[in-house]
Scaffold this motif. Structure first.
Motif, PDB file in Angstrom:
ATOM      1  N   PHE A  14       6.719   2.763  -9.865  1.00 34.95           N
ATOM      2  CA  PHE A  14       7.364   2.671 -11.178  1.00 34.95           C
ATOM      3  C   PHE A  14       8.876   2.788 -11.094  1.00 34.95           C
ATOM      4  O   PHE A  14       9.421   3.400 -10.164  1.00 34.95           O
ATOM      5  CB  PHE A  14       6.862   3.799 -12.089  1.00 34.95           C
ATOM      6  N   GLY A  15       9.549   2.222 -12.094  1.00 28.07           N
ATOM      7  CA  GLY A  15      10.956   2.493 -12.325  1.00 28.07           C
ATOM      8  C   GLY A  15      11.104   3.808 -13.074  1.00 28.07           C
ATOM      9  O   GLY A  15      10.109   4.444 -13.443  1.00 28.07           O
ATOM     10  N   TYR A  24      -1.353  10.197 -10.826  1.00 25.57           N
ATOM     11  CA  TYR A  24       0.098  10.066 -10.765  1.00 25.57           C
ATOM     12  C   TYR A  24       0.739  11.347 -11.288  1.00 25.57           C
ATOM     13  O   TYR A  24       0.212  11.986 -12.199  1.00 25.57           O
ATOM     14  CB  TYR A  24       0.588   8.896 -11.622  1.00 25.57           C
ATOM     15  N   PHE A  35       2.819   7.896  -7.531  1.00 23.83           N
ATOM     16  CA  PHE A  35       1.441   7.812  -7.072  1.00 23.83           C
ATOM     17  C   PHE A  35       1.077   8.999  -6.181  1.00 23.83           C
ATOM     18  O   PHE A  35       1.820   9.326  -5.253  1.00 23.83           O
ATOM     19  CB  PHE A  35       1.261   6.502  -6.307  1.00 23.83           C
ATOM     20  N   PRO A  90       6.197   7.610 -13.324  1.00 23.28           N
ATOM     21  CA  PRO A  90       5.067   8.193 -12.589  1.00 23.28           C
ATOM     22  C   PRO A  90       5.157   7.911 -11.097  1.00 23.28           C
ATOM     23  O   PRO A  90       5.583   6.829 -10.686  1.00 23.28           O
ATOM     24  CB  PRO A  90       3.850   7.501 -13.208  1.00 23.28           C
ATOM     25  N   GLY A 134     -10.264  -1.135  -8.781  1.00 22.14           N
ATOM     26  CA  GLY A 134      -9.043  -0.724  -8.111  1.00 22.14           C
ATOM     27  C   GLY A 134      -8.449  -1.803  -7.245  1.00 22.14           C
ATOM     28  O   GLY A 134      -7.394  -1.622  -6.657  1.00 22.14           O
ATOM     29  N   ARG A 184       3.414  -3.785  -7.789  1.00 26.02           N
ATOM     30  CA  ARG A 184       2.167  -3.525  -7.067  1.00 26.02           C
ATOM     31  C   ARG A 184       1.987  -4.570  -5.985  1.00 26.02           C
ATOM     32  O   ARG A 184       2.293  -5.751  -6.201  1.00 26.02           O
ATOM     33  CB  ARG A 184       0.979  -3.568  -8.019  1.00 26.02           C
ATOM     34  N   ASN A 206      -4.980   0.229  -0.687  1.00 22.15           N
ATOM     35  CA  ASN A 206      -4.861   0.749  -2.042  1.00 22.15           C
ATOM     36  C   ASN A 206      -3.897  -0.114  -2.845  1.00 22.15           C
ATOM     37  O   ASN A 206      -3.135  -0.903  -2.290  1.00 22.15           O
ATOM     38  CB  ASN A 206      -4.435   2.223  -2.056  1.00 22.15           C
ATOM     39  N   TYR A 207      -3.990   0.013  -4.120  1.00 19.68           N
ATOM     40  CA  TYR A 207      -3.223  -0.822  -5.028  1.00 19.68           C
ATOM     41  C   TYR A 207      -2.366   0.057  -5.915  1.00 19.68           C
ATOM     42  O   TYR A 207      -2.346  -0.095  -7.121  1.00 19.68           O
ATOM     43  CB  TYR A 207      -4.189  -1.690  -5.853  1.00 19.68           C
ATOM     44  N   LYS A 208      -1.594   0.955  -5.284  1.00 19.76           N
ATOM     45  CA  LYS A 208      -0.797   1.885  -6.053  1.00 19.76           C
ATOM     46  C   LYS A 208       0.289   1.146  -6.812  1.00 19.76           C
ATOM     47  O   LYS A 208       0.759   0.082  -6.405  1.00 19.76           O
ATOM     48  CB  LYS A 208      -0.157   2.924  -5.141  1.00 19.76           C
ATOM     49  N   LEU A 209       0.693   1.735  -7.935  1.00 14.68           N
ATOM     50  CA  LEU A 209       1.813   1.242  -8.717  1.00 14.68           C
ATOM     51  C   LEU A 209       3.062   2.033  -8.345  1.00 14.68           C
ATOM     52  O   LEU A 209       3.016   3.258  -8.230  1.00 14.68           O
ATOM     53  CB  LEU A 209       1.522   1.409 -10.208  1.00 14.68           C
ATOM     54  N   GLN A 265       9.456   6.390  -3.531  1.00 18.19           N
ATOM     55  CA  GLN A 265      10.215   5.228  -3.951  1.00 18.19           C
ATOM     56  C   GLN A 265      10.112   5.021  -5.451  1.00 18.19           C
ATOM     57  O   GLN A 265       9.029   5.192  -6.046  1.00 18.19           O
ATOM     58  CB  GLN A 265       9.690   3.970  -3.238  1.00 18.19           C
ATOM     59  N   GLN A 266      11.221   4.660  -6.075  1.00 17.50           N
ATOM     60  CA  GLN A 266      11.214   4.245  -7.462  1.00 17.50           C
ATOM     61  C   GLN A 266      12.056   2.988  -7.579  1.00 17.50           C
ATOM     62  O   GLN A 266      13.016   2.801  -6.855  1.00 17.50           O
ATOM     63  CB  GLN A 266      11.756   5.344  -8.376  1.00 17.50           C
ATOM     64  N   ARG A 283      -8.887   6.056  -1.168  1.00 16.94           N
ATOM     65  CA  ARG A 283      -8.405   4.756  -0.748  1.00 16.94           C
ATOM     66  C   ARG A 283      -6.915   4.760  -0.429  1.00 16.94           C
ATOM     67  O   ARG A 283      -6.429   3.900   0.298  1.00 16.94           O
ATOM     68  CB  ARG A 283      -8.702   3.716  -1.800  1.00 16.94           C
ATOM     69  N   GLN A 309      -5.572   7.527  -4.839  1.00 13.35           N
ATOM     70  CA  GLN A 309      -6.505   6.601  -5.441  1.00 13.35           C
ATOM     71  C   GLN A 309      -7.876   6.786  -4.817  1.00 13.35           C
ATOM     72  O   GLN A 309      -7.992   6.925  -3.584  1.00 13.35           O
ATOM     73  CB  GLN A 309      -6.062   5.142  -5.273  1.00 13.35           C
ATOM     74  N   GLN A 358      -4.921  -1.012 -14.505  1.00 16.40           N
ATOM     75  CA  GLN A 358      -5.118   0.430 -14.552  1.00 16.40           C
ATOM     76  C   GLN A 358      -4.836   0.910 -15.972  1.00 16.40           C
ATOM     77  O   GLN A 358      -3.783   0.623 -16.535  1.00 16.40           O
ATOM     78  CB  GLN A 358      -4.192   1.137 -13.564  1.00 16.40           C
TER      79      GLN A 358
END
Lengths: 113, 113
Positions: free
Chosen positions: B103-104, A35, A45, A43, A97, B92, B98-101, B2-3, A55, A48, A102
């Protein structure tokens, strides 16, 4: 047990240079995510990896690349650095993942002059 | 990239007061997470929410997953000086590869002893 470790802690580069950031996940974790955190923002992304395969990739230019090694450590590479690449680069590891927690490292602070 | 919309941006409170912050999104998430980040550190997971309407506590922290799946809030009761830091919400999804986060932008909390 050691948490996620990242190196170096701080780095100063000039525009146009190349940088390599390193991450070692928690022992037993096979997935690593990267990130970018610009000052005052959350953060964002970047990548991954799981079992050495990419991924997922965020909305970053091709100057950003990464890889994961057989021991599950990872490198993030950024070419042709721009001033806007100055940020805290965070690495997060998770077991697989697949939606599991995380755990973030302390980050590498990159300053581009 | 995006946030999420996180508010307030900052809060300055007296020790012992309760705190509330929230996060909204234009899109649905399957999981909502709340992290705290101290200076020079990576984000640390506080609470994870997995089901719409879920209300979860962790000590003095309580968080809820909105029924629309587009929002979440975090409450901190009886604040203490060590609550100082930046609080981030993250969403998420478990679909795709993928399992990206996401964030705000964070809420900066300052507690006056």
């Amino acid at each position: 047990d050691a948490g996620v470790t990242q190196s170096p802690t701080h780095l100063i580069k000039t525009r146009g240079q190349h940088v390599t950031l390193r991450c070692s996940p928690i022992s037993g974790h096979k997935s690593v995510s990267w990130y970018q955190q610009v000052l005052g923002q959350g953060p964002q992304f970047i990548f991954q990896y799981y079992e050495k395969e990419e991924r997922g990739r965020g909305n970053f230019p091709d100057r950003f690349s990464a890889r994961q090694f057989p021991n599950y450590s990872s490198e993030l590479n950024v070419n042709a650095l721009l001033l806007g690449d100055s940020a805290l680069y965070l690495c997060a590891s998770s077991l697989r993942g697949f939606g599991d927690t995380q755990y973030f490292g302390p980050g590498t602070r990159l300053t581009v002059l | 990239g995006q946030q999420l919309n996180q508010s307030p941006q900052s809060m300055f409170i007296q020790e012992g007061e309760d705190v509330s912050m929230n996060c909204t999104s234009s899109s649905i998430f399957n999981t909502w997470l709340w992290y705290k980040q101290d200076p020079g550190e990576g984000p640390v997971l506080l609470i994870a929410l997995y089901k719409a309407g879920e209300l979860t506590s962790n000590g003095r922290l309580t968080a809820q997953f909105g029924i629309t799946r587009k929002d979440s809030f975090l409450n901190i009761s009886a604040s203490i000086p060590s609550d100082v830091g930046i609080y981030f919400c993250a969403g998420r999804n478990s679909g795709g590869s993928n399992y990206k986060l996401t964030f705000g932008k964070g809420t900066l909390l300052t507690v006056n002893p």
